[in-house]
Write a protein that holds these residues in place. Structure first.
Motif, mmCIF file in Angstrom:
data_model
loop_
_atom_site.group_PDB
_atom_site.id
_atom_site.type_symbol
_atom_site.label_atom_id
_atom_site.label_comp_id
_atom_site.label_asym_id
_atom_site.label_seq_id
_atom_site.Cartn_x
_atom_site.Cartn_y
_atom_site.Cartn_z
ATOM 1 N N ARG A 20 -7.570 -27.154 14.362
ATOM 2 C CA ARG A 20 -9.317 -26.579 14.115
ATOM 3 C C ARG A 20 -9.010 -25.056 13.866
ATOM 4 O O ARG A 20 -8.638 -24.499 14.205
ATOM 5 C CB ARG A 20 -9.609 -26.884 15.516
ATOM 6 N N TRP A 22 -10.046 -21.644 11.711
ATOM 7 C CA TRP A 22 -11.720 -20.894 10.879
ATOM 8 C C TRP A 22 -11.444 -19.741 9.638
ATOM 9 O O TRP A 22 -10.125 -18.570 9.771
ATOM 10 C CB TRP A 22 -12.342 -20.024 11.855
ATOM 11 N N GLU A 43 -12.064 -27.608 9.235
ATOM 12 C CA GLU A 43 -12.649 -26.502 9.401
ATOM 13 C C GLU A 43 -14.221 -26.028 9.770
ATOM 14 O O GLU A 43 -14.572 -27.072 9.534
ATOM 15 C CB GLU A 43 -12.630 -25.652 7.928
ATOM 16 N N MET A 44 -13.970 -24.954 10.752
ATOM 17 C CA MET A 44 -14.710 -24.745 11.347
ATOM 18 C C MET A 44 -16.320 -23.744 10.569
ATOM 19 O O MET A 44 -15.698 -22.739 9.828
ATOM 20 C CB MET A 44 -14.584 -24.010 12.639
ATOM 21 N N ALA A 47 -15.956 -19.109 14.603
ATOM 22 C CA ALA A 47 -15.197 -19.368 15.146
ATOM 23 C C ALA A 47 -16.025 -19.971 16.309
ATOM 24 O O ALA A 47 -16.983 -19.170 17.127
ATOM 25 C CB ALA A 47 -14.416 -18.110 15.561
ATOM 26 N N THR A 48 -14.935 -20.822 17.579
ATOM 27 C CA THR A 48 -15.943 -21.159 18.699
ATOM 28 C C THR A 48 -14.717 -21.394 19.972
ATOM 29 O O THR A 48 -13.487 -21.295 19.217
ATOM 30 C CB THR A 48 -16.149 -22.162 18.306
ATOM 31 N N VAL A 51 -10.349 -22.536 18.901
ATOM 32 C CA VAL A 51 -10.214 -22.747 17.708
ATOM 33 C C VAL A 51 -8.301 -22.438 17.307
ATOM 34 O O VAL A 51 -7.916 -21.605 18.491
ATOM 35 C CB VAL A 51 -11.082 -21.706 16.658
ATOM 36 N N GLN A 52 -8.382 -23.350 17.030
ATOM 37 C CA GLN A 52 -6.318 -23.205 16.892
ATOM 38 C C GLN A 52 -5.634 -22.153 15.966
ATOM 39 O O GLN A 52 -4.478 -21.897 16.267
ATOM 40 C CB GLN A 52 -5.837 -24.037 17.124
ATOM 41 N N VAL A 54 -6.678 -19.009 12.841
ATOM 42 C CA VAL A 54 -7.837 -18.365 12.189
ATOM 43 C C VAL A 54 -6.745 -17.483 10.766
ATOM 44 O O VAL A 54 -6.115 -17.146 10.965
ATOM 45 C CB VAL A 54 -8.393 -17.222 12.914
ATOM 46 N N CYS A 81 -3.562 -16.342 14.804
ATOM 47 C CA CYS A 81 -4.715 -15.455 14.309
ATOM 48 C C CYS A 81 -4.181 -14.556 12.841
ATOM 49 O O CYS A 81 -3.563 -13.751 12.546
ATOM 50 C CB CYS A 81 -5.689 -14.205 14.465
#
Length: 132
Positions: A20, A22, A43-44, A47-48, A51-52, A54, A81
């Motif tokens: 997952r 973003w 792809e989201m 961001a929620t 999220v794995q 970024v 990230c």
């Protein structure tokens, strides 16, 4: 962005199929190199929690601080990230050590760095929260 030794860019950055993810302000050329569809990433739209992976693109310190602060509690404990900035760019306030320092102040730990076709990046993972 070229692939090193035939390794896809998504793999080089640590993105794995089914992850997952973003992407924030990602340039079209970077999107094409990462190819989220070919890499089978989920792809989201935003961001929620949980999220794995970024990948955040920024050029200003205030913008980066805001985004890293908001993301800190959303990224999964085993997530990461990437923060990337344009290089060289005289208008850009960011560079590797500044990104790492801003991130550390918000509880992130640096894990890796990379450079690719006009962009530089620092890979961050959630660390311990700084003491208030």
């Amino acid at each position: 962005m070229e692939q090193r030794s035939g390794t896809p860019m998504a793999t080089r950055l640590g993105f794995k199929p089914g992850m997952r993810v973003w992407f924030h302000d990602m340039p079209a050329s970077v999107r094409a190199a990462i190819a989220p569809e070919r890499a089978a990433l989920e792809e989201m739209g935003c961001a929620t929690e949980g999220v794995q992976g970024v990948h955040l693109f920024a050029s200003r310190c205030d913008h980066l601080q805001r985004e890293l602060g908001a993301l800190r509690d959303l990224v999964a404990a085993n997530g990461f990230c990437w923060v990337s900035w344009p290089e060289p760019d005289a208008a850009c306030e960011l560079y590797g050590d500044r990104v790492a320092d801003l991130a550390a102040a918000q509880g992130w730990e640096e894990r890796d760095r990379c450079a690719f076709e006009g962009w530089s990046g620092v890979k961050l993972i959630p660390g311990l929260r700084p003491k208030s």
